[in-house]
Design a protein around this motif. Structure first.
Motif, mmCIF file in Angstrom:
data_model
loop_
_atom_site.group_PDB
_atom_site.id
_atom_site.type_symbol
_atom_site.label_atom_id
_atom_site.label_comp_id
_atom_site.label_asym_id
_atom_site.label_seq_id
_atom_site.Cartn_x
_atom_site.Cartn_y
_atom_site.Cartn_z
ATOM 1 N N VAL A 83 0.832 -1.205 0.000
ATOM 2 C CA VAL A 83 0.000 0.000 0.000
ATOM 3 C C VAL A 83 0.864 1.250 0.000
ATOM 4 O O VAL A 83 0.599 2.220 -0.723
ATOM 5 C CB VAL A 83 -0.966 0.005 1.206
ATOM 6 N N ALA A 84 1.925 1.245 0.810
ATOM 7 C CA ALA A 84 2.822 2.388 0.866
ATOM 8 C C ALA A 84 3.490 2.630 -0.487
ATOM 9 O O ALA A 84 3.668 3.779 -0.913
ATOM 10 C CB ALA A 84 3.883 2.171 1.948
ATOM 11 N N ASP A 85 3.854 1.549 -1.183
ATOM 12 C CA ASP A 85 4.464 1.686 -2.506
ATOM 13 C C ASP A 85 3.473 2.247 -3.520
ATOM 14 O O ASP A 85 3.838 3.070 -4.368
ATOM 15 C CB ASP A 85 4.984 0.327 -2.983
ATOM 16 N N VAL A 86 2.231 1.806 -3.444
ATOM 17 C CA VAL A 86 1.199 2.317 -4.357
ATOM 18 C C VAL A 86 1.004 3.812 -4.137
ATOM 19 O O VAL A 86 0.915 4.594 -5.093
ATOM 20 C CB VAL A 86 -0.135 1.565 -4.157
ATOM 21 N N LEU A 87 0.949 4.231 -2.878
ATOM 22 C CA LEU A 87 0.783 5.648 -2.573
ATOM 23 C C LEU A 87 1.990 6.456 -3.051
ATOM 24 O O LEU A 87 1.831 7.578 -3.551
ATOM 25 C CB LEU A 87 0.600 5.842 -1.066
ATOM 26 N N ALA A 88 3.166 5.885 -2.927
ATOM 27 C CA ALA A 88 4.370 6.591 -3.358
ATOM 28 C C ALA A 88 4.360 6.808 -4.869
ATOM 29 O O ALA A 88 4.635 7.915 -5.354
ATOM 30 C CB ALA A 88 5.614 5.800 -2.944
ATOM 31 N N VAL A 89 4.025 5.774 -5.616
ATOM 32 C CA VAL A 89 3.992 5.879 -7.078
ATOM 33 C C VAL A 89 2.875 6.813 -7.524
ATOM 34 O O VAL A 89 3.023 7.553 -8.503
ATOM 35 C CB VAL A 89 3.822 4.489 -7.712
ATOM 36 N N ALA A 90 1.764 6.802 -6.808
ATOM 37 C CA ALA A 90 0.637 7.657 -7.172
ATOM 38 C C ALA A 90 1.009 9.129 -7.145
ATOM 39 O O ALA A 90 0.424 9.942 -7.878
ATOM 40 C CB ALA A 90 -0.541 7.404 -6.219
ATOM 41 N N PHE A 91 1.994 9.490 -6.338
ATOM 42 C CA PHE A 91 2.399 10.890 -6.223
ATOM 43 C C PHE A 91 3.810 11.126 -6.757
ATOM 44 O O PHE A 91 4.532 11.991 -6.280
ATOM 45 C CB PHE A 91 2.279 11.348 -4.770
ATOM 46 N N GLY A 92 4.164 10.319 -7.772
ATOM 47 C CA GLY A 92 5.418 10.556 -8.474
ATOM 48 C C GLY A 92 6.655 9.997 -7.817
ATOM 49 O O GLY A 92 7.770 10.285 -8.259
ATOM 50 N N GLY A 93 6.480 9.207 -6.763
ATOM 51 C CA GLY A 93 7.629 8.616 -6.094
ATOM 52 C C GLY A 93 8.039 7.292 -6.720
ATOM 53 O O GLY A 93 7.533 6.896 -7.773
ATOM 54 N N ILE A 94 8.936 6.611 -6.053
ATOM 55 C CA ILE A 94 9.442 5.323 -6.535
ATOM 56 C C ILE A 94 9.095 4.248 -5.519
ATOM 57 O O ILE A 94 9.292 4.428 -4.313
ATOM 58 C CB ILE A 94 10.964 5.375 -6.747
ATOM 59 N N ALA A 95 8.583 3.127 -6.011
ATOM 60 C CA ALA A 95 8.222 2.026 -5.129
ATOM 61 C C ALA A 95 9.446 1.243 -4.713
ATOM 62 O O ALA A 95 10.379 1.045 -5.498
ATOM 63 C CB ALA A 95 7.229 1.107 -5.833
ATOM 64 N N SER A 96 9.456 0.796 -3.471
ATOM 65 C CA SER A 96 10.566 -0.025 -2.979
ATOM 66 C C SER A 96 10.513 -1.421 -3.576
ATOM 67 O O SER A 96 11.524 -2.070 -3.787
ATOM 68 C CB SER A 96 10.510 -0.112 -1.445
ATOM 69 N N HIS A 97 9.298 -1.873 -3.854
ATOM 70 C CA HIS A 97 9.092 -3.184 -4.453
ATOM 71 C C HIS A 97 8.097 -3.030 -5.605
ATOM 72 O O HIS A 97 7.450 -1.991 -5.760
ATOM 73 C CB HIS A 97 8.566 -4.187 -3.424
ATOM 74 N N GLY A 98 7.951 -4.059 -6.404
ATOM 75 C CA GLY A 98 7.024 -4.000 -7.532
ATOM 76 C C GLY A 98 5.568 -3.907 -7.073
ATOM 77 O O GLY A 98 5.194 -4.492 -6.047
ATOM 78 N N ILE A 99 4.771 -3.170 -7.823
ATOM 79 C CA ILE A 99 3.343 -3.049 -7.490
ATOM 80 C C ILE A 99 2.473 -3.642 -8.598
ATOM 81 O O ILE A 99 1.267 -3.380 -8.674
ATOM 82 C CB ILE A 99 2.940 -1.583 -7.244
ATOM 83 N N GLY A 100 3.094 -4.441 -9.476
ATOM 84 C CA GLY A 100 2.337 -5.150 -10.498
ATOM 85 C C GLY A 100 1.710 -4.235 -11.535
ATOM 86 O O GLY A 100 2.291 -3.236 -11.963
ATOM 87 N N ALA A 101 0.473 -4.582 -11.911
ATOM 88 C CA ALA A 101 -0.223 -3.860 -12.976
ATOM 89 C C ALA A 101 -0.559 -2.424 -12.602
ATOM 90 O O ALA A 101 -0.804 -1.590 -13.483
ATOM 91 C CB ALA A 101 -1.513 -4.600 -13.347
ATOM 92 N N MET A 102 -0.559 -2.127 -11.313
ATOM 93 C CA MET A 102 -0.862 -0.758 -10.886
ATOM 94 C C MET A 102 0.144 0.234 -11.455
ATOM 95 O O MET A 102 -0.196 1.376 -11.742
ATOM 96 C CB MET A 102 -0.874 -0.663 -9.365
ATOM 97 N N GLN A 103 1.390 -0.203 -11.655
ATOM 98 C CA GLN A 103 2.406 0.672 -12.232
ATOM 99 C C GLN A 103 1.997 1.104 -13.644
ATOM 100 O O GLN A 103 2.083 2.284 -14.006
ATOM 101 C CB GLN A 103 3.745 -0.056 -12.286
ATOM 102 N N THR A 104 1.508 0.161 -14.438
ATOM 103 C CA THR A 104 1.068 0.456 -15.803
ATOM 104 C C THR A 104 -0.149 1.375 -15.797
ATOM 105 O O THR A 104 -0.242 2.312 -16.603
ATOM 106 C CB THR A 104 0.732 -0.843 -16.552
ATOM 107 N N VAL A 105 -1.068 1.112 -14.879
ATOM 108 C CA VAL A 105 -2.286 1.935 -14.799
ATOM 109 C C VAL A 105 -1.926 3.376 -14.461
ATOM 110 O O VAL A 105 -2.485 4.318 -15.044
ATOM 111 C CB VAL A 105 -3.262 1.363 -13.748
ATOM 112 N N PHE A 106 -0.985 3.559 -13.553
ATOM 113 C CA PHE A 106 -0.572 4.920 -13.192
ATOM 114 C C PHE A 106 0.074 5.637 -14.381
ATOM 115 O O PHE A 106 -0.158 6.819 -14.606
ATOM 116 C CB PHE A 106 0.407 4.890 -12.016
ATOM 117 N N VAL A 107 0.889 4.919 -15.134
ATOM 118 C CA VAL A 107 1.542 5.524 -16.296
ATOM 119 C C VAL A 107 0.507 5.915 -17.350
ATOM 120 O O VAL A 107 0.540 7.033 -17.892
ATOM 121 C CB VAL A 107 2.573 4.555 -16.908
#
Length: 240
Positions: A126-150
């Motif tokens: 969850v913390a990684d998803v929130l980080a990527v959602a606001f332009g940060g970098i995830a510590s671990h992979g977040i799967g398909a959510m990364q593609t959806v954010f892009v």
């Protein structure tokens, strides 16, 4: 549809909504979407895993999902209102912008229905998803959510800019709101170098633009109203 003959004339009644009423409805949807987009920014707390399980999170996520759905309806009405004037630029802008809002809708549904359930069992994810959602970098992979954010980011930025420019050139809806839409969506690129505190204020111009375009769409008159259009069957029936 039913027809009634009176005094040698045929009157037709249709239960289908008129083009004007549908256009106005999408204008209202766009205006409400803009207002919601601004409202959810007010007093928004810092993004943290502890926030995900709160009522505040649920309400804001649901409001954002509703905003994305209404905005999608709104921009569809805007495009259809001036499809000829918008040209290929308007088509490309609309498609990208629509994809952006569809992705945003998906993200907010996940945020409202999935992340709260994972907040206790997988807080790191969850913390990684929130980080990527606001332009940060995830510590671990977040799967398909990364593609959806892009996809969401590219669709919102590129689509909003192109669609705003196309609306401005079409000269059908309010040009100030069209220009603000293009500028407001592109302005979010500045978040890459600005502090997180700018995140909420930079969303306001796009919200104002949607409100202005929605009101303009509601007030705009179709080139030819449905009431002035007579179908061949109606002409034949009236002549009998």
């Amino acid at each position: 549809m039913s027809a009634t003959r009176r005094s040698g004339k045929t009157t037709q009644f249709s239960m289908a909504p008129s083009t004007r009423s549908l256009s106005r409805a999408t204008g209202v949807a766009a205006a409400i979407a803009g207002a919601l987009f601004i409202a959810v920014q007010i007093g928004h707390p810092a993004m943290d895993v502890s926030l995900v399980t709160t009522t505040d999170w649920a309400v804001r996520s649901a409001a954002k999902a509703l905003m994305a759905a209404l905005a999608l309806a709104g921009i569809t009405g805007m495009y259809l209102r001036q499809v000829r004037q918008a040209g290929i630029l308007g088509f490309l802008g609309y498609v990208l912008f629509a994809v952006g809002y569809l992705s945003m809708l998906s993200v907010e549904i996940v945020a409202a229905a999935v992340l709260p359930a994972l907040a206790h069992t997988a807080p790191g994810y969850v913390a990684d998803v929130l980080a990527v959602a606001f332009g940060g970098i995830a510590s671990h992979g977040i799967g398909a959510m990364q593609t959806v954010f892009v996809v969401s980011s590219v669709g919102y930025l590129a689509g909003g800019c192109l669609f705003g420019i196309a609306l401005f050139r079409a000269r059908v809806l309010a040009r100030w709101a069209s220009a603000l839409l293009a500028a407001g969506t592109v302005a979010t690129l500045a978040l890459a170098v600005l502090p997180e505190s700018f995140n909420r204020p930079l969303a306001v111009p796009t919200g104002v633009a949607l409100i202005g375009l929605g009101i303009s769409l509601w007030r705009a008159q179709p080139a030819q109203s449905d009431d002035d259009t007579t179908s061949p069957s109606a002409e034949y029936a009236a002549a009998q």
